[in-house]
Design a protein around this motif. Structure first.
Motif, PDB file in Angstrom:
ATOM      1  N   THR A  10      -9.652   9.580  -9.201  1.00 33.67           N
ATOM      2  CA  THR A  10     -10.566   8.805  -9.471  1.00 33.67           C
ATOM      3  C   THR A  10      -9.588   7.850 -10.274  1.00 33.67           C
ATOM      4  O   THR A  10      -9.398   6.913  -9.754  1.00 33.67           O
ATOM      5  N   VAL A  11      -8.737   8.398 -10.817  1.00 39.95           N
ATOM      6  CA  VAL A  11      -7.637   8.316 -11.361  1.00 39.95           C
ATOM      7  C   VAL A  11      -6.619   7.253 -10.386  1.00 39.95           C
ATOM      8  O   VAL A  11      -5.938   6.566 -10.767  1.00 39.95           O
ATOM      9  N   ARG A  12      -6.322   8.047  -9.418  1.00 37.67           N
ATOM     10  CA  ARG A  12      -5.641   7.536  -8.215  1.00 37.67           C
ATOM     11  C   ARG A  12      -6.107   6.204  -7.436  1.00 37.67           C
ATOM     12  O   ARG A  12      -5.515   5.288  -7.689  1.00 37.67           O
ATOM     13  N   ILE A  13      -7.230   5.713  -7.668  1.00 30.27           N
ATOM     14  CA  ILE A  13      -7.842   4.538  -6.967  1.00 30.27           C
ATOM     15  C   ILE A  13      -8.209   3.584  -8.159  1.00 30.27           C
ATOM     16  O   ILE A  13      -7.847   2.639  -8.021  1.00 30.27           O
ATOM     17  N   ASP A  14      -7.856   4.304  -9.758  1.00 33.41           N
ATOM     18  CA  ASP A  14      -7.977   3.069 -10.587  1.00 33.41           C
ATOM     19  C   ASP A  14      -6.666   2.703 -10.736  1.00 33.41           C
ATOM     20  O   ASP A  14      -6.394   0.914 -11.030  1.00 33.41           O
ATOM     21  N   ILE A  15      -5.497   3.098 -11.036  1.00 34.37           N
ATOM     22  CA  ILE A  15      -4.349   2.709 -10.203  1.00 34.37           C
ATOM     23  C   ILE A  15      -3.857   1.919  -9.346  1.00 34.37           C
ATOM     24  O   ILE A  15      -3.470   0.577  -9.357  1.00 34.37           O
ATOM     25  N   ALA A  16      -5.349   2.381  -8.248  1.00 31.97           N
ATOM     26  CA  ALA A  16      -4.758   1.090  -7.041  1.00 31.97           C
ATOM     27  C   ALA A  16      -5.059  -0.057  -7.251  1.00 31.97           C
ATOM     28  O   ALA A  16      -4.682  -0.780  -6.873  1.00 31.97           O
TER      29      ALA A  16
ATOM     30  N   CYS B   9       3.060   1.381 -14.545  1.00 28.28           N
ATOM     31  CA  CYS B   9       4.501   2.939 -13.618  1.00 28.28           C
ATOM     32  C   CYS B   9       4.928   3.305 -14.640  1.00 28.28           C
ATOM     33  O   CYS B   9       4.559   4.656 -14.387  1.00 28.28           O
ATOM     34  N   TYR B  10       5.186   3.006 -15.922  1.00 28.11           N
ATOM     35  CA  TYR B  10       5.134   3.990 -17.157  1.00 28.11           C
ATOM     36  C   TYR B  10       4.526   5.143 -17.777  1.00 28.11           C
ATOM     37  O   TYR B  10       4.459   6.136 -17.807  1.00 28.11           O
ATOM     38  N   SER B  11       2.298   4.446 -17.751  1.00 29.76           N
ATOM     39  CA  SER B  11       1.230   5.050 -17.635  1.00 29.76           C
ATOM     40  C   SER B  11       1.789   6.667 -16.601  1.00 29.76           C
ATOM     41  O   SER B  11       1.289   7.530 -17.026  1.00 29.76           O
ATOM     42  N   VAL B  12       1.872   6.209 -15.560  1.00 30.26           N
ATOM     43  CA  VAL B  12       0.843   7.334 -13.990  1.00 30.26           C
ATOM     44  C   VAL B  12       3.056   8.196 -14.480  1.00 30.26           C
ATOM     45  O   VAL B  12       2.729   9.689 -14.633  1.00 30.26           O
ATOM     46  N   TYR B  13       4.343   7.937 -14.646  1.00 30.15           N
ATOM     47  CA  TYR B  13       5.867   8.275 -14.453  1.00 30.15           C
ATOM     48  C   TYR B  13       4.721   9.248 -16.408  1.00 30.15           C
ATOM     49  O   TYR B  13       5.755  10.305 -16.269  1.00 30.15           O
TER      50      TYR B  13
ATOM     51  N   GLN C 103       0.777  -1.042   0.121  1.00 27.25           N
ATOM     52  CA  GLN C 103      -0.023  -0.075   0.134  1.00 27.25           C
ATOM     53  C   GLN C 103       0.496   0.860   0.335  1.00 27.25           C
ATOM     54  O   GLN C 103       0.645   2.077  -0.771  1.00 27.25           O
ATOM     55  N   ALA C 104       1.574   1.089   0.569  1.00 25.91           N
ATOM     56  CA  ALA C 104       2.625   2.145   0.805  1.00 25.91           C
ATOM     57  C   ALA C 104       3.263   2.613  -0.299  1.00 25.91           C
ATOM     58  O   ALA C 104       4.158   4.017  -1.133  1.00 25.91           O
ATOM     59  N   LYS C 105       3.712   1.524  -0.968  1.00 18.66           N
ATOM     60  CA  LYS C 105       4.390   1.917  -2.693  1.00 18.66           C
ATOM     61  C   LYS C 105       3.420   2.285  -3.689  1.00 18.66           C
ATOM     62  O   LYS C 105       3.894   2.652  -4.298  1.00 18.66           O
ATOM     63  N   ILE C 106       2.478   1.765  -3.327  1.00 22.09           N
ATOM     64  CA  ILE C 106       1.206   2.689  -4.066  1.00 22.09           C
ATOM     65  C   ILE C 106       0.907   3.365  -4.015  1.00 22.09           C
ATOM     66  O   ILE C 106       0.617   4.440  -5.322  1.00 22.09           O
ATOM     67  N   GLN C 107       0.911   4.023  -2.734  1.00 18.47           N
ATOM     68  CA  GLN C 107       0.800   5.723  -2.728  1.00 18.47           C
ATOM     69  C   GLN C 107       1.224   6.518  -2.840  1.00 18.47           C
ATOM     70  O   GLN C 107       1.963   7.508  -2.888  1.00 18.47           O
ATOM     71  N   GLU C 108       2.953   6.370  -2.720  1.00 18.41           N
ATOM     72  CA  GLU C 108       4.001   6.683  -3.262  1.00 18.41           C
ATOM     73  C   GLU C 108       4.322   7.146  -4.856  1.00 18.41           C
ATOM     74  O   GLU C 108       4.573   8.100  -5.051  1.00 18.41           O
ATOM     75  N   LEU C 109       3.530   6.008  -6.133  1.00 14.43           N
ATOM     76  CA  LEU C 109       3.975   5.728  -7.480  1.00 14.43           C
ATOM     77  C   LEU C 109       2.656   7.042  -7.492  1.00 14.43           C
ATOM     78  O   LEU C 109       2.717   7.639  -7.840  1.00 14.43           O
ATOM     79  N   ILE C 110       1.788   7.056  -6.662  1.00 15.35           N
ATOM     80  CA  ILE C 110      -0.190   8.156  -7.156  1.00 15.35           C
ATOM     81  C   ILE C 110      -0.099   9.099  -6.510  1.00 15.35           C
ATOM     82  O   ILE C 110      -0.734  10.314  -6.579  1.00 15.35           O
TER      83      ILE C 110
ATOM     84  N   LYS D  36      12.013   0.162 -12.148  1.00 13.63           N
ATOM     85  CA  LYS D  36      12.865   0.583 -10.669  1.00 13.63           C
ATOM     86  C   LYS D  36      11.556   0.027  -9.713  1.00 13.63           C
ATOM     87  O   LYS D  36      11.685  -0.932  -9.292  1.00 13.63           O
ATOM     88  N   LYS D  37       9.879   1.371 -10.462  1.00 13.61           N
ATOM     89  CA  LYS D  37       9.296   0.473  -8.865  1.00 13.61           C
ATOM     90  C   LYS D  37       8.805  -0.018  -9.743  1.00 13.61           C
ATOM     91  O   LYS D  37       7.917  -1.020  -8.378  1.00 13.61           O
ATOM     92  N   ALA D  38       8.197  -0.815 -10.933  1.00 14.22           N
ATOM     93  CA  ALA D  38       7.640  -1.866 -10.729  1.00 14.22           C
ATOM     94  C   ALA D  38       8.519  -3.343 -10.338  1.00 14.22           C
ATOM     95  O   ALA D  38       7.534  -4.117 -10.004  1.00 14.22           O
ATOM     96  N   ASN D  39       9.762  -3.264  -9.868  1.00 16.03           N
ATOM     97  CA  ASN D  39      11.001  -4.179  -9.698  1.00 16.03           C
ATOM     98  C   ASN D  39      10.339  -4.559  -7.877  1.00 16.03           C
ATOM     99  O   ASN D  39      10.020  -5.070  -6.902  1.00 16.03           O
ATOM    100  N   GLU D  40       9.896  -2.872  -7.653  1.00 19.10           N
ATOM    101  CA  GLU D  40      10.160  -2.168  -6.345  1.00 19.10           C
ATOM    102  C   GLU D  40       8.949  -3.193  -5.587  1.00 19.10           C
ATOM    103  O   GLU D  40       8.272  -3.900  -4.381  1.00 19.10           O
ATOM    104  N   ILE D  41       7.181  -3.111  -6.385  1.00 19.00           N
ATOM    105  CA  ILE D  41       6.296  -3.182  -6.032  1.00 19.00           C
ATOM    106  C   ILE D  41       5.989  -4.381  -5.797  1.00 19.00           C
ATOM    107  O   ILE D  41       5.307  -5.143  -4.895  1.00 19.00           O
ATOM    108  N   MET D  42       6.917  -5.723  -6.672  1.00 16.59           N
ATOM    109  CA  MET D  42       6.625  -6.693  -7.366  1.00 16.59           C
ATOM    110  C   MET D  42       7.321  -7.877  -5.728  1.00 16.59           C
ATOM    111  O   MET D  42       6.729  -9.107  -5.271  1.00 16.59           O
ATOM    112  N   ILE D  43       8.224  -6.510  -4.867  1.00 16.67           N
ATOM    113  CA  ILE D  43       8.932  -7.447  -4.347  1.00 16.67           C
ATOM    114  C   ILE D  43       7.712  -6.993  -3.447  1.00 16.67           C
ATOM    115  O   ILE D  43       8.000  -7.804  -1.907  1.00 16.67           O
TER     116      ILE D  43
END
Length: 102
Positions: free
Chosen positions: A18-24, A52-56, A4-11, A74-81
């Motif tokens: 609404t977009v934040r909720i969709d991504i999360a 992540c690429y779409s967000v960035y 959840q913290a990784k997701i919040q950091e990304l968005i 990098k962010k996707a790998n962090e989220i995967m972990i």
């Protein structure tokens, strides 16, 4: 850091709630699919990189495509972990659900 913290950091830089909720929700869905063994790690990681690429693309338009792709990977790998750690916790809780401490 938790999933959840990784997701919040990304968005955090996306202004539309609404977009934040969709991504999360999308990332949580991918985490659930991975945890339920409905998709393998490579598939989920590829989709996380795309998210992540779409967000960035929206939040970091100053970066060129190569740098944006590296940041997304990098962010996707962090989220995967974080997804794997969450899954590990669930597996251990399930494995030892009948165990009691004395």
């Amino acid at each position: 850091m938790s999933l959840q913290a990784k997701i919040q950091e990304l968005i955090k830089d996306i202004p539309d709630p609404t977009v934040r909720i969709d991504i999360a929700s999308t990332i949580s869905f991918l985490a659930d699919i991975y945890t339920m063994h409905s998709a393998d790690e490579d598939e989920v990681l590829k989709d996380l990189i795309d998210v992540c690429y779409s967000v960035y693309t929206v939040t970091r338009p100053d970066l060129d495509e190569k740098d944006r792709r590296q940041l997304a990977e990098k962010k996707a790998n962090e989220i995967m972990i974080a997804i794997k750690m969450r899954g590990m916790t669930r597996r251990m809780a399930s494995k030892y659900s009948g165990f009691t401490l004395r």
